[in-house]
Design an enzyme around this catalytic site. Structure first.
Site, PDB file in Angstrom:
ATOM      1  N   ASN A   8      -3.841   5.631   1.897  1.00 32.14           N
ATOM      2  CA  ASN A   8      -3.575   5.898   0.478  1.00 32.14           C
ATOM      3  C   ASN A   8      -4.546   5.031  -0.333  1.00 32.14           C
ATOM      4  O   ASN A   8      -4.318   3.838  -0.495  1.00 32.14           O
ATOM      5  CB  ASN A   8      -2.110   5.536   0.190  1.00 32.14           C
ATOM      6  CG  ASN A   8      -1.763   5.638  -1.281  1.00 32.14           C
ATOM      7  OD1 ASN A   8      -2.552   6.139  -2.081  1.00 32.14           O
ATOM      8  ND2 ASN A   8      -0.581   5.150  -1.634  1.00 32.14           N
ATOM      9  N   TRP A   9      -5.600   5.649  -0.818  1.00 31.14           N
ATOM     10  CA  TRP A   9      -6.646   4.880  -1.529  1.00 31.14           C
ATOM     11  C   TRP A   9      -6.187   4.456  -2.918  1.00 31.14           C
ATOM     12  O   TRP A   9      -6.906   3.760  -3.612  1.00 31.14           O
ATOM     13  CB  TRP A   9      -7.941   5.703  -1.629  1.00 31.14           C
ATOM     14  CG  TRP A   9      -8.594   6.037  -0.326  1.00 31.14           C
ATOM     15  CD1 TRP A   9      -8.097   5.823   0.937  1.00 31.14           C
ATOM     16  CD2 TRP A   9      -9.875   6.669  -0.127  1.00 31.14           C
ATOM     17  NE1 TRP A   9      -8.968   6.272   1.887  1.00 31.14           N
ATOM     18  CE2 TRP A   9     -10.070   6.807   1.258  1.00 31.14           C
ATOM     19  CE3 TRP A   9     -10.848   7.150  -0.992  1.00 31.14           C
ATOM     20  CZ2 TRP A   9     -11.218   7.382   1.808  1.00 31.14           C
ATOM     21  CZ3 TRP A   9     -11.998   7.731  -0.455  1.00 31.14           C
ATOM     22  CH2 TRP A   9     -12.180   7.832   0.929  1.00 31.14           C
ATOM     23  N   LYS A  10      -5.026   4.908  -3.320  1.00 31.71           N
ATOM     24  CA  LYS A  10      -4.467   4.582  -4.639  1.00 31.71           C
ATOM     25  C   LYS A  10      -5.524   4.785  -5.727  1.00 31.71           C
ATOM     26  O   LYS A  10      -6.337   5.703  -5.645  1.00 31.71           O
ATOM     27  CB  LYS A  10      -3.895   3.162  -4.637  1.00 31.71           C
ATOM     28  CG  LYS A  10      -2.832   2.962  -3.558  1.00 31.71           C
ATOM     29  CD  LYS A  10      -1.956   1.770  -3.809  1.00 31.71           C
ATOM     30  CE  LYS A  10      -0.901   1.663  -2.718  1.00 31.71           C
ATOM     31  NZ  LYS A  10       0.072   0.618  -2.974  1.00 31.71           N
ATOM     32  N   HIS A  95       6.067   8.361  -4.127  1.00 31.34           N
ATOM     33  CA  HIS A  95       5.676   6.972  -3.884  1.00 31.34           C
ATOM     34  C   HIS A  95       6.385   6.072  -4.901  1.00 31.34           C
ATOM     35  O   HIS A  95       6.587   6.459  -6.047  1.00 31.34           O
ATOM     36  CB  HIS A  95       4.153   6.843  -4.013  1.00 31.34           C
ATOM     37  CG  HIS A  95       3.658   5.518  -3.533  1.00 31.34           C
ATOM     38  ND1 HIS A  95       3.779   4.372  -4.280  1.00 31.34           N
ATOM     39  CD2 HIS A  95       3.060   5.152  -2.369  1.00 31.34           C
ATOM     40  CE1 HIS A  95       3.280   3.355  -3.595  1.00 31.34           C
ATOM     41  NE2 HIS A  95       2.837   3.797  -2.431  1.00 31.34           N
ATOM     42  N   GLU A  97       5.370   3.741  -6.618  1.00 30.67           N
ATOM     43  CA  GLU A  97       4.595   3.521  -7.847  1.00 30.67           C
ATOM     44  C   GLU A  97       4.756   4.703  -8.803  1.00 30.67           C
ATOM     45  O   GLU A  97       4.697   4.534 -10.015  1.00 30.67           O
ATOM     46  CB  GLU A  97       3.126   3.241  -7.477  1.00 30.67           C
ATOM     47  CG  GLU A  97       3.006   1.842  -6.864  1.00 30.67           C
ATOM     48  CD  GLU A  97       1.857   1.636  -5.898  1.00 30.67           C
ATOM     49  OE1 GLU A  97       0.943   2.481  -5.846  1.00 30.67           O
ATOM     50  OE2 GLU A  97       1.895   0.620  -5.174  1.00 30.67           O
ATOM     51  N   GLU A 172       8.966   2.839   2.868  1.00 27.95           N
ATOM     52  CA  GLU A 172       8.134   1.801   2.257  1.00 27.95           C
ATOM     53  C   GLU A 172       9.007   0.897   1.394  1.00 27.95           C
ATOM     54  O   GLU A 172       9.243   1.200   0.209  1.00 27.95           O
ATOM     55  CB  GLU A 172       7.067   2.424   1.363  1.00 27.95           C
ATOM     56  CG  GLU A 172       6.058   3.268   2.094  1.00 27.95           C
ATOM     57  CD  GLU A 172       4.734   3.284   1.330  1.00 27.95           C
ATOM     58  OE1 GLU A 172       3.721   2.885   1.898  1.00 27.95           O
ATOM     59  OE2 GLU A 172       4.737   3.687   0.154  1.00 27.95           O
ATOM     60  N   GLY A 178       1.998  -4.229  -1.169  1.00 31.16           N
ATOM     61  CA  GLY A 178       0.978  -4.994  -1.892  1.00 31.16           C
ATOM     62  C   GLY A 178       1.268  -6.472  -2.000  1.00 31.16           C
ATOM     63  O   GLY A 178       0.844  -7.129  -2.950  1.00 31.16           O
ATOM     64  N   SER A 218       2.077  -3.422   3.009  1.00 28.38           N
ATOM     65  CA  SER A 218       1.255  -4.541   3.481  1.00 28.38           C
ATOM     66  C   SER A 218       0.849  -4.419   4.959  1.00 28.38           C
ATOM     67  O   SER A 218       0.771  -5.428   5.673  1.00 28.38           O
ATOM     68  CB  SER A 218       1.955  -5.888   3.222  1.00 28.38           C
ATOM     69  OG  SER A 218       2.170  -6.051   1.842  1.00 28.38           O
ATOM     70  N   GLY A 239      -2.072   1.159   2.357  1.00 29.80           N
ATOM     71  CA  GLY A 239      -2.612   1.148   1.004  1.00 29.80           C
ATOM     72  C   GLY A 239      -3.929   0.387   0.945  1.00 29.80           C
ATOM     73  O   GLY A 239      -4.978   0.910   1.341  1.00 29.80           O
TER      74      GLY A 239
HETATM   75  P1  PGA Z   1      -0.116  -1.588   0.681  1.00 31.19           P
HETATM   76  O1  PGA Z   1       0.430  -0.232   0.043  1.00 31.19           O
HETATM   77  O2  PGA Z   1      -0.551  -1.269   2.099  1.00 31.19           O
HETATM   78  O3  PGA Z   1      -1.279  -1.989  -0.204  1.00 31.19           O
HETATM   79  O4  PGA Z   1       1.011  -2.562   0.646  1.00 31.19           O
HETATM   80  C1  PGA Z   1       1.128   0.702   0.809  1.00 31.19           C
HETATM   81  C2  PGA Z   1       1.552   1.842  -0.055  1.00 31.19           C
HETATM   82  O5  PGA Z   1       1.939   1.590  -1.214  1.00 31.19           O
HETATM   83  O6  PGA Z   1       1.494   3.007   0.349  1.00 31.19           O
END
Ligand code: PGA
Length: 258
Positions: A8-10, A95, A97, A172, A178, A218, A239
């Site tokens: 997930n490149w966000k 997600h 977010e 998650e 993060g 993470s 992520g």
């Molecule tokens: P992260 O994010 O690996 O940066 O913790 C994972 C995600 O939100 O899919």
């Protein structure tokens, strides 16, 4: 079952970063077999990345980080599954977010899941609690547990049992995303086991066998192997480490061996 690793490149990468990253991954992932990989760049770069990727690699496909549920219409700023369906095999839906910053409800997320299935795109439904839901292997907060379960059950409402093998659920925990502070693999495996049991009550155990379960939060090259050891964890949603080509490649290599 092959492990599934989703990057997930966000909202990272410029267009040139995205093309460089895709180029590196194309060569580094080419010779790895035994794992399935999904790359989810920002939607705005998706056509360019898919176009530059060229011919398909056997085990690598693309995904969207988010989708809209209606096919077309007056939805300013949104991009539908219908518009993306020829570029993607998977879509991340719900997600945390999106839930937290864009206020997405379980009901909207459910519509997105169903739109994915309508267009033969595989939904990756994300669920996760804000604070730890287990302590010493037992449910520590019934309220948090119910909320987590509702994300899953409401997200899948109306999904027929014979479509469950197209569904992936990414567990998650929000507190682990993060933070450089992932859940322990034991914790993640235990929550997944309990969610699976709960889902089996809604459907039946054999239909639920087709669902794949990912852990995310993470995940790094240094800790991925510990999660991959658990048979309950069918793959990882990665992520920030997914935009570092060496780290992501390492995670895929480890998953191909597990
Ligand atoms: P992260 O994010 O690996 O940066 O913790 C994972 C995600 O939100 O899919």
């Amino acid at each position: 079952m092959q492990k599934l690793i989703v990057g997930n490149w966000k909202m990272y990468t410029t267009i040139s970063d995205a093309l460089v990253l895709a180029g590196h991954l194309r060569s580094s992932l080419r010779d790895i077999s035994g794992a399935e990989v999904v790359l989810a760049p920002p939607t705005v770069w998706l056509p360019s990345v898919v176009g530059a990727w060229g011919s398909k690699l056997r085990n690598v496909s693309f995904g969207a980080q988010n989708v809209w549920s209606d096919d077309q219409g007056a939805y300013t700023g949104e991009v539908s599954v219908y518009m993306l369906k020829n570029m993607i095999k998977y879509a991340i839906v719900g997600h945390s977010e999106r839930r937290n910053y864009a206020g997405e409800s379980d009901e909207l997320i459910n519509e997105k899941v169903r739109s994915c299935l309508k267009w033969q795109v595989r939904p990756i439904l994300c669920v996760g609690e804000d604070e730890q839901v287990l302590s010493n292997g037992s449910i520590s907060s019934q309220y948090r547990w119910e909320k987590l379960v509702n994300q899953m059950i409401n997200g899948l409402r109306g999904v027929a049992r014979d479509r469950l093998d197209e569904v992936t659920i990414a567990y998650e925990p929000v507190w682990a995303i993060g933070t450089s502070n992932p859940a322990t693999p034991e914790y993640a495996a235990e929550v997944i086991t309990r969610l699976k049991e709960r889902l089996s009550k809604e459907y039946d155990a054999s239909s639920v066998q087709g669902v794949r379960w990912l852990y995310g939060g993470s995940v790094a090259a240094s800790n991925a192997a510990e999660f991959l050891r658990f048979s309950e964890i069918n793959g990882l949603l990665v992520g920030s480490a997914s935009v570092k080509s060496k780290d992501f490649t390492r995670i895929v290599e480890l998953s191909a061996r597990s």
